[in-house]
Design a protein around this motif. Structure first.
Motif, mmCIF file in Angstrom:
data_model
loop_
_atom_site.group_PDB
_atom_site.id
_atom_site.type_symbol
_atom_site.label_atom_id
_atom_site.label_comp_id
_atom_site.label_asym_id
_atom_site.label_seq_id
_atom_site.Cartn_x
_atom_site.Cartn_y
_atom_site.Cartn_z
ATOM 1 N N ILE A 88 -4.875 -16.617 14.005
ATOM 2 C CA ILE A 88 -4.239 -15.395 13.523
ATOM 3 C C ILE A 88 -3.660 -15.659 12.140
ATOM 4 O O ILE A 88 -3.036 -16.694 11.902
ATOM 5 C CB ILE A 88 -3.114 -14.952 14.480
ATOM 6 C CG1 ILE A 88 -3.689 -14.609 15.845
ATOM 7 C CG2 ILE A 88 -2.347 -13.772 13.896
ATOM 8 C CD1 ILE A 88 -2.635 -14.326 16.892
ATOM 9 N N HIS A 89 -3.885 -14.702 11.241
ATOM 10 C CA HIS A 89 -3.315 -14.790 9.896
ATOM 11 C C HIS A 89 -2.637 -13.462 9.591
ATOM 12 O O HIS A 89 -3.250 -12.405 9.703
ATOM 13 C CB HIS A 89 -4.411 -15.081 8.865
ATOM 14 C CG HIS A 89 -3.884 -15.245 7.485
ATOM 15 N ND1 HIS A 89 -4.192 -14.375 6.484
ATOM 16 C CD2 HIS A 89 -3.062 -16.175 6.948
ATOM 17 C CE1 HIS A 89 -3.583 -14.760 5.373
ATOM 18 N NE2 HIS A 89 -2.897 -15.854 5.628
ATOM 19 N N THR A 90 -1.372 -13.507 9.227
ATOM 20 C CA THR A 90 -0.599 -12.301 8.932
ATOM 21 C C THR A 90 -0.209 -12.291 7.463
ATOM 22 O O THR A 90 0.246 -13.300 6.937
ATOM 23 C CB THR A 90 0.675 -12.259 9.794
ATOM 24 O OG1 THR A 90 0.313 -12.395 11.168
ATOM 25 C CG2 THR A 90 1.427 -10.962 9.604
ATOM 26 N N THR A 91 -0.415 -11.141 6.811
ATOM 27 C CA THR A 91 0.041 -10.960 5.434
ATOM 28 C C THR A 91 0.990 -9.766 5.404
ATOM 29 O O THR A 91 0.934 -8.896 6.270
ATOM 30 C CB THR A 91 -1.133 -10.705 4.469
ATOM 31 O OG1 THR A 91 -1.881 -9.579 4.933
ATOM 32 C CG2 THR A 91 -2.043 -11.910 4.380
ATOM 33 N N THR A 92 1.855 -9.736 4.410
ATOM 34 C CA THR A 92 2.784 -8.614 4.267
ATOM 35 C C THR A 92 2.598 -7.973 2.899
ATOM 36 O O THR A 92 2.264 -8.652 1.921
ATOM 37 C CB THR A 92 4.250 -9.064 4.404
ATOM 38 O OG1 THR A 92 4.528 -10.032 3.403
ATOM 39 C CG2 THR A 92 4.526 -9.639 5.764
ATOM 40 N N HIS A 109 -9.989 -5.596 16.445
ATOM 41 C CA HIS A 109 -9.526 -6.779 15.731
ATOM 42 C C HIS A 109 -10.246 -6.879 14.394
ATOM 43 O O HIS A 109 -11.471 -6.749 14.334
ATOM 44 C CB HIS A 109 -9.822 -8.050 16.541
ATOM 45 C CG HIS A 109 -9.407 -7.951 17.969
ATOM 46 N ND1 HIS A 109 -8.125 -8.232 18.384
ATOM 47 C CD2 HIS A 109 -10.096 -7.580 19.076
ATOM 48 C CE1 HIS A 109 -8.053 -8.059 19.697
ATOM 49 N NE2 HIS A 109 -9.233 -7.660 20.136
ATOM 50 N N TYR A 141 2.725 -5.021 7.702
ATOM 51 C CA TYR A 141 2.086 -6.267 8.107
ATOM 52 C C TYR A 141 0.610 -6.020 8.398
ATOM 53 O O TYR A 141 0.255 -5.045 9.052
ATOM 54 C CB TYR A 141 2.765 -6.824 9.362
ATOM 55 C CG TYR A 141 4.199 -7.192 9.136
ATOM 56 C CD1 TYR A 141 4.542 -8.452 8.677
ATOM 57 C CD2 TYR A 141 5.212 -6.269 9.371
ATOM 58 C CE1 TYR A 141 5.875 -8.787 8.452
ATOM 59 C CE2 TYR A 141 6.541 -6.601 9.155
ATOM 60 C CZ TYR A 141 6.856 -7.863 8.697
ATOM 61 O OH TYR A 141 8.166 -8.196 8.480
ATOM 62 N N ASN A 142 -0.236 -6.912 7.909
ATOM 63 C CA ASN A 142 -1.665 -6.886 8.208
ATOM 64 C C ASN A 142 -1.984 -8.127 9.027
ATOM 65 O O ASN A 142 -1.672 -9.244 8.614
ATOM 66 C CB ASN A 142 -2.505 -6.897 6.926
ATOM 67 C CG ASN A 142 -2.380 -5.616 6.156
ATOM 68 O OD1 ASN A 142 -2.262 -4.540 6.727
ATOM 69 N ND2 ASN A 142 -2.383 -5.716 4.848
ATOM 70 N N LEU A 143 -2.580 -7.923 10.179
ATOM 71 C CA LEU A 143 -2.940 -9.024 11.046
ATOM 72 C C LEU A 143 -4.454 -9.114 11.103
ATOM 73 O O LEU A 143 -5.132 -8.107 11.320
ATOM 74 C CB LEU A 143 -2.378 -8.789 12.449
ATOM 75 C CG LEU A 143 -2.612 -9.921 13.410
ATOM 76 C CD1 LEU A 143 -1.302 -10.326 14.037
ATOM 77 C CD2 LEU A 143 -3.593 -9.514 14.461
ATOM 78 N N GLU A 144 -4.994 -10.304 10.896
ATOM 79 C CA GLU A 144 -6.438 -10.501 10.991
ATOM 80 C C GLU A 144 -6.711 -11.848 11.624
ATOM 81 O O GLU A 144 -5.835 -12.713 11.692
ATOM 82 C CB GLU A 144 -7.100 -10.388 9.624
ATOM 83 C CG GLU A 144 -6.607 -11.360 8.600
ATOM 84 C CD GLU A 144 -7.119 -11.055 7.202
ATOM 85 O OE1 GLU A 144 -7.781 -10.035 7.000
ATOM 86 O OE2 GLU A 144 -6.855 -11.875 6.317
ATOM 87 N N ILE A 145 -7.929 -11.997 12.101
ATOM 88 C CA ILE A 145 -8.373 -13.245 12.704
ATOM 89 C C ILE A 145 -9.268 -13.946 11.684
ATOM 90 O O ILE A 145 -10.245 -13.360 11.216
ATOM 91 C CB ILE A 145 -9.168 -12.992 14.004
ATOM 92 C CG1 ILE A 145 -8.390 -12.111 14.983
ATOM 93 C CG2 ILE A 145 -9.602 -14.309 14.632
ATOM 94 C CD1 ILE A 145 -7.057 -12.645 15.422
ATOM 95 N N ASN A 150 -2.059 -22.190 17.018
ATOM 96 C CA ASN A 150 -2.489 -20.873 16.559
ATOM 97 C C ASN A 150 -3.984 -20.798 16.805
ATOM 98 O O ASN A 150 -4.785 -21.208 15.973
ATOM 99 C CB ASN A 150 -2.162 -20.694 15.071
ATOM 100 C CG ASN A 150 -2.546 -19.326 14.552
ATOM 101 O OD1 ASN A 150 -3.068 -18.487 15.288
ATOM 102 N ND2 ASN A 150 -2.319 -19.097 13.281
#
Length: 116
Positions: free
Chosen positions: A83-87, A55, A97-101, A8
């Motif tokens: 990459i870190h994904t939260t729901t 991003h 879904y929230n995607l952040e670096i 990752n």
């Protein structure tokens, strides 16, 4: 031999948009948050079309102190991270879904104009 673990890793080079801000989470660590825009040119038919991708970057505050840099809107930076994904489930009970670096390394890039 291949292992069962994955990779990752994200490498981005772009410009900061908006002013970075400190996010005080209920966790023990504060994060500097900002948006980074990357630009690329995509060939569509016979035309070249510019495409911008935005991003969301989250950088641990202690990393900012270690690097001893100040980040501002418009600066060009190199970001290395993961990459870190939260729901979350919203009011209509839809899963979002929230995607952040999450940055592990940030370098300020100074771009020198080319004189011809």
């Amino acid at each position: 031999m291949l292992s069962n673990s994955g990779i990752n890793k994200v490498l981005l080079l772009g410009q900061i948009t908006g002013d970075p801000f400190i996010n005080n989470t209920n966790r023990s660590e504060n994060y500097l948050c900002f948006m980074l825009v990357t630009n690329e040119v995509i060939k569509k038919g016979v035309d070249n079309v510019a495409h911008n991708e935005y991003h969301r970057i989250r950088m641990p505050e202690k990393l900012l102190q270690q690097e001893s840099i100040t980040l501002e809107e418009g600066q060009t930076i190199f970001v290395e991270g993961k990459i870190h994904t939260t729901t979350i489930i919203d009011e209509q009970r839809i899963k979002r879904y929230n995607l952040e670096i999450v940055a592990s390394k940030v370098e300020l890039i100074s771009i020198v104009p080319v004189v011809i």
